[in-house]
Write an enzyme that holds these catalytic residues in place. Structure first.
Site, PDB file in Angstrom:
ATOM      1  N   LYS A 206       0.829  -1.213   0.000  1.00 14.58           N
ATOM      2  CA  LYS A 206       0.000   0.000   0.000  1.00 14.58           C
ATOM      3  C   LYS A 206       0.867   1.268   0.000  1.00 14.58           C
ATOM      4  O   LYS A 206       2.093   1.203   0.036  1.00 14.58           O
ATOM      5  CB  LYS A 206      -0.945  -0.035   1.204  1.00 14.58           C
ATOM      6  CG  LYS A 206      -1.869  -1.261   1.220  1.00 14.58           C
ATOM      7  CD  LYS A 206      -2.836  -1.236   0.087  1.00 14.58           C
ATOM      8  CE  LYS A 206      -3.790  -2.390  -0.082  1.00 14.58           C
ATOM      9  NZ  LYS A 206      -3.846  -3.506   0.779  1.00 14.58           N
TER      10      LYS A 206
HETATM   11  C1  LIG Z   1      -9.914  -3.638  -0.881  1.00 14.18           C
HETATM   12  C2  LIG Z   1      -9.230  -4.253   0.299  1.00 14.18           C
HETATM   13  N1  LIG Z   1      -9.890  -4.319   1.461  1.00 14.18           N
HETATM   14  C3  LIG Z   1      -9.319  -4.860   2.559  1.00 14.18           C
HETATM   15  C4  LIG Z   1      -8.044  -5.364   2.526  1.00 14.18           C
HETATM   16  C5  LIG Z   1      -7.455  -5.985   3.751  1.00 14.18           C
HETATM   17  O1  LIG Z   1      -6.386  -5.251   4.253  1.00 14.18           O
HETATM   18  P1  LIG Z   1      -5.249  -5.963   5.141  1.00 14.18           P
HETATM   19  O2  LIG Z   1      -4.421  -6.787   4.224  1.00 14.18           O
HETATM   20  O3  LIG Z   1      -4.504  -4.813   5.726  1.00 14.18           O
HETATM   21  O4  LIG Z   1      -5.945  -6.769   6.164  1.00 14.18           O
HETATM   22  C6  LIG Z   1      -7.311  -5.311   1.348  1.00 14.18           C
HETATM   23  C7  LIG Z   1      -5.955  -5.858   1.288  1.00 14.18           C
HETATM   24  O5  LIG Z   1      -5.286  -5.877   0.327  1.00 14.18           O
HETATM   25  C8  LIG Z   1      -7.926  -4.746   0.190  1.00 14.18           C
HETATM   26  O6  LIG Z   1      -7.272  -4.694  -0.966  1.00 14.18           O
END
Ligand SMILES: Cc1ncc(COP(=O)(O)O)c(C=O)c1O
Length: 424
Positions: A206
């Protein structure tokens, strides 16, 4: 820029020389000495977790995105779960969301015992289509829809005003999954202070990373309080407050989780926040170069940017015009990988995963998302990409697409379906 390839260059997948010697990933973090120093400082301090860096990071982050409050979580997924809890979702409730996302968006509804209802996406942005959401909402006689979970797919903000209005009309909250969109702007404002709650992820691919980590931004003091309590086992006071005031008493007032982000991670987040603006500029520059370079490839559809929006470009997803190609997406994907371009696919629509397929509406219900999935390829996109990296991606896509262009009309679509079953 190096000369663009002609049809005569043999593809690496057919034994030719790859465009790059080493694989270029589709995304990766960049950390500098200041980031490392910030983390080491915390490692030498009294507080590894529940310490002062948490509040500091939350305040600076809230100010950066333009929200009154920000509550940190151990991941974007935990932050989504917190938002689903704070929205009051429980058994018997529903939340409308998009199939064109990472499964965590819909999973957080299930964590609360509620039901995700998918609505199809708009063909240009692949974001939740307000018209389709309205259809789903009006098809329901009960008022158990407590939330709309919109996703800013690839970093392009969803139709926040229209979705916010729909949520309001139906007594629901708009929760924006902005895990792709830190720094994106919608009608002159950064995402974070627009929806009722906005969720971010700090995973290494990210815009800002804390290793794992997430945040919920909101302007609502009560939601912020609930989120803080939920990420701390449902305990209403924090350990440091008790220690500093010499108190031992605490109360658990709701069933929460340990979803806390550590001080180590928050120190890294604070340091990364300093570089967020130039990192976004670099991503926007890369997106501009890609878009300009692929204009001469009719078989490649570049991402659309709507008026009044400045995307954050977490991803750069192209769609293949399969009708013009003699190979399917799977073969083109493999050909690009053989050139050492680390392409990816975002996303297999959530309702097509076996877990969802077996429990919810069957395949065929969301034609826009399903058609897009057959054509999508995400090109490498991260702020540390060098000029040569960008050139290599442009070169490789030309090399591969020109090779397959005009070698048999429409064959790509059919061969893709056969390949999908074997390889994806
Ligand atoms: C659209 C979206 N929502 C939620 C998440 C979940 O985030 P995390 O990996 O920090 O748990 C991601 C992870 O890539 C994502 O792309």
């Amino acid at each position: 820029m190096s000369a663009l390839p002609t049809k005569l260059q043999a593809l690496a997948i057919h034994g030719g020389t790859p465009v790059r010697k080493k694989l270029l990933p589709y995304g990766r973090q960049s950390l500098d000495d200041a980031d490392i120093r910030a983390v080491v400082e915390v490692l030498k301090s009294d507080w590894l977790t529940t310490g002062p860096k948490i509040g500091e990071f939350e305040e600076r982050f809230a100010a950066w995105v333009g929200a009154r409050y920000a509550v940190s979580f151990s991941s974007g997924t935990a932050a989504l779960h917190g938002a689903a809890f704070a929205a009051g979702l429980g058994p018997g409730d529903e939340a409308v969301t998009t199939p064109m996302t990472f499964c965590a968006t819909a999973n957080c509804v299930l964590y609360q015992g509620a039901t995700p209802v998918f609505a199809d996406v708009s063909p240009d942005t692949l974001n939740l289509d307000p018209g389709e959401v309205a259809k789903e909402l009006s098809a329901r006689t009960s008022s158990r829809t407590k939330a709309i979970f919109a996703v800013d797919y690839s970093g392009h903000p969803a139709a926040l005003d229209e979705l916010g209005q729909l949520a309001k009309t139906h007594g629901a909250l708009l929760i924006e999954d902005a895990c792709h969109a830190l720094g994106a702007e919608y009608r002159g404002k950064r995402v974070g202070g627009i929806a009722d709650m906005t969720v971010f992820s700090f995973h290494p691919v990210k815009h800002l990373t804390t290793g794992e980590g997430g945040m919920v931004a909101t302007n609502d003091a009560r939601l912020a309080e609930t989120l803080r309590c939920f990420r701390n086992h449902g305990i209403s006071s924090e350990a440091r407050q008790r220690q500093e005031s010499g108190q031992w008493f605490y109360e658990m007032v709701l069933l929460g989780f340990n979803y806390r982000l550590t001080d180590i991670a928050c120190a890294l987040g604070l340091s990364q926040l300093e570089k967020l603006a130039p990192n976004l500029t670099r991503r926007r520059e890369i997106a501009g170069q890609y878009t300009a370079a692929f204009r001469d490839l009719p078989a490649v559809v570049v991402p659309t940017v709507r008026e009044g929006v400045n995307p954050a470009w977490h991803l750069y997803p192209i769609r293949l015009n399969l009708e013009m190609l003699a190979a399917g997406r799977a073969e083109i994907f493999r050909a690009l990988r053989a050139e050492n371009i680390g392409v990816n696919v975002h996303y297999i629509p959530v309702h097509q995963h076996p877990y969802y397929r077996e429990r919810f509406k069957s395949k065929g219900s969301y034609p826009v998302a399903e058609d897009a999935y057959e054509r999508l390829i995400s090109l490498p996109m991260f702020h540390a990409m060098m000029a040569q990296d960008v050139e290599d991606v442009i070169h490789a896509l030309h090399k591969v697409v020109i090779h397959y262009q005009g070698k048999g009309e429409g064959k790509g679509e059919r061969s893709h379906l056969l390949e999908t079953r074997q390889s994806e």
